[in-house]
Motif scaffolding. Structure first.
Motif, PDB file in Angstrom:
ATOM      1  N   PRO A   1       0.817  -1.222   0.000  1.00 56.92           N
ATOM      2  CA  PRO A   1       0.000   0.000   0.000  1.00 56.92           C
ATOM      3  C   PRO A   1       0.845   1.264   0.000  1.00 56.92           C
ATOM      4  O   PRO A   1       2.079   1.229   0.164  1.00 56.92           O
ATOM      5  N   GLY A   2       0.164   2.413  -0.144  1.00 54.03           N
ATOM      6  CA  GLY A   2       0.835   3.695  -0.283  1.00 54.03           C
ATOM      7  C   GLY A   2       1.654   4.111   0.930  1.00 54.03           C
ATOM      8  O   GLY A   2       1.472   3.627   2.051  1.00 54.03           O
ATOM      9  N   SER A   3       2.539   5.046   0.702  1.00 53.82           N
ATOM     10  CA  SER A   3       3.447   5.539   1.738  1.00 53.82           C
ATOM     11  C   SER A   3       2.707   6.367   2.783  1.00 53.82           C
ATOM     12  O   SER A   3       2.004   7.319   2.446  1.00 53.82           O
ATOM     13  N   LYS A   4       2.912   6.020   4.048  1.00 54.72           N
ATOM     14  CA  LYS A   4       2.347   6.819   5.129  1.00 54.72           C
ATOM     15  C   LYS A   4       2.964   8.212   5.136  1.00 54.72           C
ATOM     16  O   LYS A   4       2.261   9.219   5.289  1.00 54.72           O
ATOM     17  N   SER A   5       4.281   8.283   4.986  1.00 56.08           N
ATOM     18  CA  SER A   5       4.963   9.574   5.054  1.00 56.08           C
ATOM     19  C   SER A   5       4.491  10.509   3.956  1.00 56.08           C
ATOM     20  O   SER A   5       4.277  11.707   4.187  1.00 56.08           O
ATOM     21  N   VAL A   6       4.327   9.985   2.740  1.00 47.60           N
ATOM     22  CA  VAL A   6       3.858  10.814   1.630  1.00 47.60           C
ATOM     23  C   VAL A   6       2.390  11.175   1.827  1.00 47.60           C
ATOM     24  O   VAL A   6       1.978  12.327   1.626  1.00 47.60           O
ATOM     25  N   THR A   7       1.575  10.197   2.225  1.00 46.87           N
ATOM     26  CA  THR A   7       0.146  10.454   2.397  1.00 46.87           C
ATOM     27  C   THR A   7      -0.102  11.560   3.411  1.00 46.87           C
ATOM     28  O   THR A   7      -0.883  12.498   3.159  1.00 46.87           O
ATOM     29  N   ASN A   8       0.541  11.487   4.571  1.00 51.89           N
ATOM     30  CA  ASN A   8       0.260  12.483   5.605  1.00 51.89           C
ATOM     31  C   ASN A   8       0.820  13.855   5.264  1.00 51.89           C
ATOM     32  O   ASN A   8       0.206  14.876   5.580  1.00 51.89           O
ATOM     33  N   ARG A   9       1.958  13.919   4.592  1.00 56.86           N
ATOM     34  CA  ARG A   9       2.446  15.218   4.129  1.00 56.86           C
ATOM     35  C   ARG A   9       1.506  15.798   3.071  1.00 56.86           C
ATOM     36  O   ARG A   9       1.206  16.990   3.075  1.00 56.86           O
ATOM     37  N   ALA A  10       1.051  14.939   2.170  1.00 57.69           N
ATOM     38  CA  ALA A  10       0.161  15.399   1.108  1.00 57.69           C
ATOM     39  C   ALA A  10      -1.166  15.903   1.668  1.00 57.69           C
ATOM     40  O   ALA A  10      -1.725  16.892   1.173  1.00 57.69           O
ATOM     41  N   LEU A  11      -1.669  15.249   2.707  1.00 54.16           N
ATOM     42  CA  LEU A  11      -2.911  15.713   3.331  1.00 54.16           C
ATOM     43  C   LEU A  11      -2.736  17.107   3.914  1.00 54.16           C
ATOM     44  O   LEU A  11      -3.593  17.982   3.742  1.00 54.16           O
ATOM     45  N   VAL A  12      -1.634  17.352   4.615  1.00 54.45           N
ATOM     46  CA  VAL A  12      -1.404  18.670   5.206  1.00 54.45           C
ATOM     47  C   VAL A  12      -1.286  19.728   4.121  1.00 54.45           C
ATOM     48  O   VAL A  12      -1.922  20.793   4.195  1.00 54.45           O
ATOM     49  N   LEU A  13      -0.489  19.463   3.093  1.00 53.72           N
ATOM     50  CA  LEU A  13      -0.298  20.458   2.039  1.00 53.72           C
ATOM     51  C   LEU A  13      -1.593  20.719   1.282  1.00 53.72           C
ATOM     52  O   LEU A  13      -1.891  21.869   0.922  1.00 53.72           O
ATOM     53  N   ALA A  14      -2.389  19.684   1.053  1.00 59.78           N
ATOM     54  CA  ALA A  14      -3.670  19.875   0.363  1.00 59.78           C
ATOM     55  C   ALA A  14      -4.630  20.689   1.213  1.00 59.78           C
ATOM     56  O   ALA A  14      -5.399  21.517   0.698  1.00 59.78           O
ATOM     57  N   ALA A  15      -4.599  20.485   2.525  1.00 60.63           N
ATOM     58  CA  ALA A  15      -5.482  21.242   3.419  1.00 60.63           C
ATOM     59  C   ALA A  15      -5.114  22.717   3.464  1.00 60.63           C
ATOM     60  O   ALA A  15      -5.975  23.575   3.697  1.00 60.63           O
TER      61      ALA A  15
END
Length: 451
Positions: A33-47
Motif C-alpha cells: 500500500p501507499g506511503s504513510k509519510s507521503v500520504t500524511n504530508r500530502a494531506l497537510v499540504l492539500a489542506a
C-alpha cells in the motif's frame, strides 16, 4: 512509564499470532500500500492549499486516518471516493482517491493523534493558523514522545501554546487565524519531524520561516528532503542546505499553495519485511511500482539487503529482490534511515557473522524504545544483542521459539515475523498493531508464503 521502562516490561501476552515458518523459498509478488509519510504530508499540504487537490492510492491506515480526521475536525473537507480516472501523466491510477477541499481552519477542536508522530508534530503549526483553540491528545505512549522542538518553535514564532511545561502532550494551541513566522532555532536531533512540521505550514505564515537546527546530528534527513520536494511540487519556494543554503538551515517564503493531483508511491519501508523474506528464505519477491527516483528512506533497502547477501533488479514491473540462501552481517550507519532498523536487526540475528547498527540513538524515542525492545525480544529467543550508545551490536546465535512482544509498535511486529520465517514457534503479541501503517499485514504475509 518511561520509554526505556516500557521496552523492558511487557504485559501478559494476549492475542498471540503464530508467525508462519517458511518451509521453502518464497516466490511472490507483493503489492504494498501507499506511503504513510507521503500520504500524511500530502494531506497537510492539500489542506493548506488555495484550491482543491486529489490524493490517489492513499494509504488507509491508523496513522493516515487519524490525520484525515484531525483535518476534518479543523474544518477541511476530505471526500473519499473510488476513482477510475487518471492523474496527469499516469496511465492507470484506478482505486481509492481522496479529494481535499480546503476550508478556513477553525476551533475549538480536539485532535486525537493516537501514537502518530506525523499527526502530533505536523498539525500544531496548522492549528496555529486556525481561528480558535485546538487541543491535542492521544495514546498514553504519545505523552512520552518529545514535542518540545515544535512547541518551543511555535512560541518563538508568536503562537500561544499551553502544555503546562511538559514539552509533550496533552497540550492546546490557541489559534489566532494566522502566525507571523520568521526565524527560529530548534534542536531537532531527537526527530527530523520537528523541521518538517514547521516547513509544511510555513508558506501560510506571514513572513514564511527560517528554521535553524542547532543540536547534534540531525536524523532521518530523507524525510526532510521529502518534505522539501513536496513543498516545491505545490509551488513553495524553499532554500535548503543541499542547494546552496547554509548547513542545517531551511527557508520557506510565504506563498499560496497549488492543489495537486498526486499518485501516492508504495511505502518502501513497509516493503522491508517482504524483501527480507526473500533474503531469509533464499527466495524471490517482486514489489510492483517501486519508483526509480524517490526520497523515501526505504529505497536504501536495495543497497543494504544486497550487502547482506541478496541481489535486486529494478524494472518497469517493479523491484525484484532475490536471496541466495546465505545472510551476511553488516556494519552500517542507519542515521538517515532509522525506521529500517528493526527489520535489519531481525535479519542480522539470522546472519552468518556479527552486525553493528549505528547512528540510531533517536530510536529510543519512537513508538517504543526500539533499541531496548529489540535487544530484549531477540535475546529472549536465544540471541546475543547488545545495546551501544547509538545502536545495536548483534552476534548471531541459534534461536528458538517464544513470544515476541511488540509494545504497540508496528515495526517490532514485522521484525518478529521476519525471525519467525526461520525459527519455528515464534508467536507475535498484538500483530494487529501493524495496522498503524500496514493494514492487513497478517493476510499479506501468509499469502506471500502461499499459505
Amino acid at each position: 512509564m518511561t520509554a526505556a521502562a516500557s521496552a523492558t516490561h511487557a504485559d501478559p501476552p494476549t492475542d498471540l499470532w503464530p508467525a508462519p515458518y517458511a518451509r521453502g523459498a518464497v516466490d511472490a509478488t507483493v503489492t504494498v500500500p501507499g506511503s504513510k509519510s507521503v500520504t500524511n504530508r500530502a494531506l497537510v499540504l492539500a489542506a493548506l492549499a488555495s484550491e482543491p487537490g486529489w490524493l490517489r492510492r492513499p494509504l488507509r491506515s491508523r496513522d493516515t486516518l487519524l490525520m484525515a480526521e484531525a483535518l476534518r475536525t479543523l474544518g477541511v473537507r476530505i471526500e473519499e471516493t473510488v476513482s477510475s480516472s487518471s492523474a496527469a501523466g499516469s496511465p492507470d491510477v484506478s482505486g481509492e482517491a481522496w479529494r481535499v477541499l480546503p476550508s478556513p481552519l477553525r476551533g475549538p477542536a480536539t485532535v486525537d493523534v493516537g501514537n502518530a508522530g506525523t499527526v502530533m508534530r505536523f498539525l500544531p503549526p496548522v492549528a496555529a493558523l486556525a481561528d480558535g483553540p485546538v487541543r491535542f491528545d492521544g495514546d498514553p505512549r504519545s505523552h512520552e514522545r518529545p514535542l518540545h522542538g515544535v512547541i518551543d518553535a511555535l512560541r518563538a514564532l508568536g503562537a500561544r501554546v499551553d502544555d503546562e511545561g511538559r514539552g509533550a502532550l496533552p497540550m492546546t494551541v490557541h489559534g489566532a487565524g494566522g502566525l507571523d513566522g520568521g526565524t527560529v532555532e530548534i534542536d531537532a536531533s531527537s526527530s527530523s519531524q520537528f523541521v518538517s512540521a514547521l516547513l509544511l505550514s510555513a508558506p501560510r505564515f506571514n513572513q514564511g520561516v527560517e528554521v535553524r537546527h542547532v543540536g547534534s546530528r540531525l536524523p532521518s534527513l530523507p524525510h526532510i528532503r521529502m518534505t522539501v520536494d513536496m513543498l516545491r511540487a505545490v509551488g513553495a519556494q524553499v532554500d535548503e542546505p543541499e542547494h546552496g543554503g547554509a548547513p542545517n538551515v531551511w527557508r520557506v517564503a510565504p506563498s499560496a499553495l497549488r492543489g495537486r493531483d498526486l499518485v501516492i508511491e508504495p511505502d518502501l519501508s513497509n516493503a522491508q519485511p517482504f524483501l527480507a523474506a526473500a533474503l531469509v528464505t533464499g527466495g524471490r519477491v517482486t514489489v510492483p511500482d517501486w519508483p526509480a527516483r524517490t526520497t523515501q528512506p526505504g529505497d536504501a533497502l536495495r543497497e543494504i539487503f544486497t550487502e547482506m547477501g541478496g541481489s535486486c533488479e529494478l524494472t518497469e514491473a517493479g523491484l525484484t529482490f532475490t536471496g541466495t540462501g546465505r545472510i551476511h552481517g553488516i556494519d552500517v550507519d542507519l542515521g538517515e534511515v532509522g525506521e529500517l532498523t528493526p527489520g535489519i536487526a531481525a535479519v542480522a540475528a539470522l546472519a552468518d557473522s556479527p552486525s553493528t547498527l549505528r547512528g540510531v540513538a533517536h530510536l529510543r524515542l519512537h513508538e517504543t524504545d526500539r533499541l531496548a525492545a529489540l535487544t530484549k525480544e531477540i535475546n529472549e529467543l536465544g540471541g546475543d544483542v547488545t545495546e551501544t550508545e547509538d545502536g545495536l551490536h548483534i552476534r548471531p546465535r541459534p534461536l528458538h521459539g517464544g513470544v515476541f512482544h511488540t509494545y504497540h509498535d508496528h515495526r517490532m511486529a514485522t521484525a518478529g515475523a521476519i525471525i519467525g520465517l526461520a525459527v519455528e514457534g515464534v508467536e507475535i503479541e498484538d500483530v494487529a498493531t501493524t495496522a498503524k501503517t500496514l493494514p492487513d499485514f497478517p493476510r499479506m504475509w501468509t499469502e506471500m508464503l502461499g499459505a
